[in-house]
Design a protein around this motif. Structure first.
Motif, mmCIF file in Angstrom:
data_model
loop_
_atom_site.group_PDB
_atom_site.id
_atom_site.type_symbol
_atom_site.label_atom_id
_atom_site.label_comp_id
_atom_site.label_asym_id
_atom_site.label_seq_id
_atom_site.Cartn_x
_atom_site.Cartn_y
_atom_site.Cartn_z
ATOM 1 N N LEU A 216 0.834 -1.200 0.000
ATOM 2 C CA LEU A 216 0.000 0.000 0.000
ATOM 3 C C LEU A 216 0.871 1.253 0.000
ATOM 4 N N GLU A 217 0.338 2.302 -0.545
ATOM 5 C CA GLU A 217 1.038 3.578 -0.556
ATOM 6 C C GLU A 217 1.175 4.099 0.872
ATOM 7 N N SER A 221 -2.406 2.733 5.350
ATOM 8 C CA SER A 221 -2.438 1.516 6.161
ATOM 9 C C SER A 221 -3.843 1.327 6.744
ATOM 10 N N PRO A 222 -4.141 0.142 7.260
ATOM 11 C CA PRO A 222 -5.442 -0.062 7.913
ATOM 12 C C PRO A 222 -5.703 0.946 9.019
ATOM 13 N N LEU A 223 -4.629 1.352 9.733
ATOM 14 C CA LEU A 223 -4.821 2.339 10.787
ATOM 15 C C LEU A 223 -5.195 3.691 10.196
ATOM 16 N N PHE A 281 -6.833 1.903 0.052
ATOM 17 C CA PHE A 281 -6.540 1.264 1.346
ATOM 18 C C PHE A 281 -6.724 -0.257 1.298
ATOM 19 N N HIS A 282 -7.220 -0.782 0.215
ATOM 20 C CA HIS A 282 -7.520 -2.216 0.166
ATOM 21 C C HIS A 282 -6.231 -3.042 0.086
ATOM 22 N N PRO A 283 -5.973 -3.902 1.040
ATOM 23 C CA PRO A 283 -4.728 -4.682 1.027
ATOM 24 C C PRO A 283 -4.609 -5.594 -0.177
ATOM 25 N N GLY A 284 -5.709 -5.980 -0.752
ATOM 26 C CA GLY A 284 -5.659 -6.848 -1.922
ATOM 27 C C GLY A 284 -5.492 -6.088 -3.232
ATOM 28 N N GLY A 285 -5.426 -4.773 -3.148
ATOM 29 C CA GLY A 285 -5.243 -3.961 -4.353
ATOM 30 C C GLY A 285 -6.558 -3.446 -4.905
ATOM 31 N N GLU A 286 -6.461 -2.344 -5.643
ATOM 32 C CA GLU A 286 -7.649 -1.705 -6.224
ATOM 33 C C GLU A 286 -8.336 -2.594 -7.262
ATOM 34 N N THR A 312 -18.050 -2.962 9.874
ATOM 35 C CA THR A 312 -17.426 -1.923 10.687
ATOM 36 C C THR A 312 -16.494 -1.052 9.831
ATOM 37 N N MET A 313 -15.745 -1.723 8.971
ATOM 38 C CA MET A 313 -14.750 -0.979 8.190
ATOM 39 C C MET A 313 -15.396 0.006 7.211
ATOM 40 N N LEU A 314 -16.563 -0.356 6.704
ATOM 41 C CA LEU A 314 -17.198 0.487 5.674
ATOM 42 C C LEU A 314 -18.447 1.192 6.208
#
Ligand code: HEM
Length: 338
Positions: A216-217, A221-223, A281-286, A312-314
């Motif tokens: 990720l750029e 990060s998830p945080l 932000f998606h760890p699996g890529g856009e 929760t995330m969305l």
């Protein structure tokens, strides 16, 4: 007979009831010297010649005090009592001895065996003749190590013993014994370079698949996403501030593909989310996330990572509810009537 012969005879034919005459003056040293020869260390009552000369002679002691022999061996007692603890019994000192004529010296001997060599008797006689105070003579150095009914606990096996295939197993089963089943060692033979502390593989172990996560750029990060999603002024729905939740039909959803300047919407569990702000932000890529854009991505999501808590995330990206076309039409008619 010379006293040395007496000692040798006593050594060869010891008797539990044998009364060893205390040594005469001048003999004690010879006997002790004789009996101390060998690996047996000095008894606790062994005194240096200076100390021996300093203490009063037995002839100065007048009151007769009985001598006690503590024998732990049942065979030393006339009755064959099962008691194994040491017993104390009074013993008479030989009347022939010079010391007994002048009053016996109190002494206590702790003997564990009736076959005690006369070395202890000589040491006792020497100790009793030289010490005016009660003396405990414990010939522990000449006592063989006590035999215990319980064997000592087995030594814990070394780690090498467990892991080495050539060594015998914990249960003492030789490795060469043919077994229909493969041994644990063979099952879990570790690969070179892997940790020895790693637990053995279980059924719940995740199957090893090559990770498809992307780098990720910075700042994504998830945080960082959690910080942005919980920001009070962030508008992640793309509907404008304080917009109501929408009833989204499949036809509406199909237009939100993320292309031609439109946001990417996806339906997950009956709810429609705007996934556009989450793309970086998606760890699996856009591209992976965009596979679910403009349609119901519930099945796809569940196939890849059902453990991810998308609700929760969305939560800040919620657009509305996914409804049927007819339902949306009827509700539109009802609003028109109002
Ligand atoms: C529905 C379309 C989606 C597709 C096709 C997709 C695909 C993927 C893929 C291929 C990975 C990499 C898995 C790996 O190799 O470890 C991944 C990881 C991840 N995705 Fe998605 N994803 C989708 C939706 C979402 C959504 C909606 C969220 C949450 C809002 C999400 C959150 C995550 C997270 C947190 C990871 C990391 C998982 C981990 O650390 O093991 N994904 N995704």
């Amino acid at each position: 007979r010379p006293p040395l012969i007496d000692t040798l005879i006593a050594l060869c034919w010891p008797s539990p009831n044998r009364q060893y005459p205390p040594p005469r003056e001048g003999e004690a040293k010879d006997e002790v010297t004789e009996t101390n020869r060998g690996p047996a260390p000095k008894s606790p009552t062994s005194l240096s010649p200076e100390v021996e000369n300093a203490v009063p002679k037995p002839a100065d002691i007048n009151p007769p005090i009985p001598v006690f022999n503590i024998a732990s061996s049942p065979s030393s007692t006339p009755s064959s009592s099962p008691q194994t603890t040491p017993k104390v019994r009074a013993a008479t000192v030989s009347e022939n001895s010079k010391e007994s004529a002048n009053g016996p010296i109190p002494s206590f001997s702790l003997s564990s065996s009736s076959l005690e060599p006369p070395a202890s008797a000589a040491a006792l006689a020497r100790a009793s003749s030289n010490s005016p105070t009660p003396t405990f003579s414990s010939p522990s150095s000449t006592i063989p190590p006590p035999t215990m009914s319980m064997p000592p606990p087995p030594r814990p096996p070394k780690l090498n013993d467990i892991r080495t295939p050539s060594s015998s197993s914990l249960l003492g089963v030789p490795q060469t014994r043919p077994s229909p089943l493969p041994s644990r060692q063979q099952q879990y033979d570790r690969q070179p370079g892997t940790s020895t502390l790693a637990p053995p593989p279980t059924h719940s172990t995740k199957p090893s698949k090559p990770s498809r996560k992307v780098t990720l750029e910075p700042g994504h990060s998830p945080l960082d996403w959690a910080r942005l999603a919980n920001h009070p002024t962030a508008d992640l729905r793309g509907l404008g501030p304080n917009a109501a939740y929408l009833r989204v039909t499949p036809s509406m959803l199909r237009r939100q593909t993320g292309r031609r300047g439109k946001d990417a919407w996806t339906a997950l569990g009956g709810r429609v989310y705007n996934i556009t702000p989450y793309l970086p932000f998606h760890p699996g890529g856009e591209p992976e996330l965009l596979r679910a854009a403009g349609r119901d991505g519930t099945k796809l999501f569940g196939e890849i990572h059902p453990w991810v808590n998308y609700e929760t995330m969305l939560s800040s990206c919620l657009v509305g509810l996914l409804v049927e076309e007819a339902e949306a039409q009827s509700s539109g008619d009802m609003e028109a009537m109002d």
